[in-house]
Write a protein that holds these residues in place. Structure first.
Motif, mmCIF file in Angstrom:
data_model
loop_
_atom_site.group_PDB
_atom_site.id
_atom_site.type_symbol
_atom_site.label_atom_id
_atom_site.label_comp_id
_atom_site.label_asym_id
_atom_site.label_seq_id
_atom_site.Cartn_x
_atom_site.Cartn_y
_atom_site.Cartn_z
ATOM 1 N N MET A 6 0.873 -1.178 0.000
ATOM 2 C CA MET A 6 0.000 0.000 0.000
ATOM 3 C C MET A 6 0.904 1.221 0.000
ATOM 4 S SD MET A 6 -2.967 1.451 0.024
ATOM 5 C CE MET A 6 -4.174 0.198 0.440
ATOM 6 N N SER A 14 -1.824 7.306 6.252
ATOM 7 C CA SER A 14 -1.463 6.178 7.111
ATOM 8 C C SER A 14 -2.117 4.873 6.663
ATOM 9 C CB SER A 14 -1.834 6.467 8.563
ATOM 10 O OG SER A 14 -3.232 6.654 8.675
ATOM 11 N N SER A 15 -3.227 4.971 5.917
ATOM 12 C CA SER A 15 -3.885 3.775 5.393
ATOM 13 C C SER A 15 -4.745 4.163 4.201
ATOM 14 C CB SER A 15 -4.745 3.109 6.471
ATOM 15 O OG SER A 15 -5.846 3.924 6.805
ATOM 16 N N LYS A 17 -8.081 2.409 1.511
ATOM 17 C CA LYS A 17 -9.053 1.337 1.307
ATOM 18 C C LYS A 17 -8.889 0.767 -0.098
ATOM 19 C CE LYS A 17 -13.485 1.889 0.353
ATOM 20 N NZ LYS A 17 -14.898 2.231 0.452
ATOM 21 N N ALA A 40 -8.283 7.012 -0.576
ATOM 22 C CA ALA A 40 -7.687 7.608 0.631
ATOM 23 C C ALA A 40 -7.651 9.113 0.416
ATOM 24 C CB ALA A 40 -6.283 7.072 0.872
ATOM 25 N N TYR A 64 -9.429 -1.686 4.694
ATOM 26 C CA TYR A 64 -8.436 -0.627 4.925
ATOM 27 C C TYR A 64 -7.106 -1.281 5.259
ATOM 28 C CZ TYR A 64 -11.901 3.045 4.799
ATOM 29 O OH TYR A 64 -12.865 3.922 4.386
ATOM 30 N N ILE A 65 -6.041 -0.814 4.609
ATOM 31 C CA ILE A 65 -4.710 -1.393 4.758
ATOM 32 C C ILE A 65 -3.734 -0.290 5.150
ATOM 33 C CG2 ILE A 65 -2.861 -2.659 3.576
ATOM 34 C CD1 ILE A 65 -5.463 -4.262 3.824
ATOM 35 N N GLU A 66 -2.884 -0.568 6.127
ATOM 36 C CA GLU A 66 -1.850 0.381 6.552
ATOM 37 C C GLU A 66 -0.836 0.583 5.424
ATOM 38 O OE1 GLU A 66 -1.558 1.916 9.693
ATOM 39 O OE2 GLU A 66 -3.563 1.109 10.034
ATOM 40 N N VAL A 67 -0.308 1.796 5.320
ATOM 41 C CA VAL A 67 0.734 2.108 4.342
ATOM 42 C C VAL A 67 1.922 1.170 4.555
ATOM 43 C CG1 VAL A 67 2.454 3.869 3.735
ATOM 44 C CG2 VAL A 67 0.058 4.500 3.984
ATOM 45 N N THR A 69 2.146 -1.933 3.906
ATOM 46 C CA THR A 69 1.753 -3.321 4.131
ATOM 47 C C THR A 69 1.653 -4.029 2.781
ATOM 48 O OG1 THR A 69 0.500 -2.717 6.092
ATOM 49 C CG2 THR A 69 -0.048 -4.824 5.070
#
Length: 80
Positions: A6, A14-15, A17, A40, A64-67, A69
């Motif tokens: 991501m 920070s995250s 979708k 985002a 939603y995924i953290e940056v 990842t």
């Protein structure tokens, strides 16, 4: 193996979708090829930094995924 992560679309992100994946397991991707649509604070297309075959997808659409990842695993194509 290589991993598409991501990627941040702006410095404070920070995250994000995953709105839609544009590839499936078994698909061949090339550098610069769109692989997912991300939301985002805007809408952007995540592109591959690698050439190879999609081996695994680690996220679901709508998640939603953290940056930074990993979300897609690529088996890179190596020239012999």
């Amino acid at each position: 193996m290589a991993y598409i992560t991501m990627a941040p679309m702006y410095p404070t992100m920070s995250s994000g979708k995953v709105d839609e994946f544009l590839v499936n397991i078994g698909d061949t991707v090339k550098v610069g090829m769109p692989v997912a649509e991300i939301v985002a604070e805007g809408y952007y297309t995540l592109v591959s930094e690698f050439e190879g075959v999609v081996k695994e997808i680690y996220a679901n659409e709508g998640e939603y995924i953290e940056v930074d990842t990993p979300i897609i695993e690529i088996e890179e194509i190596t020239e012999e």
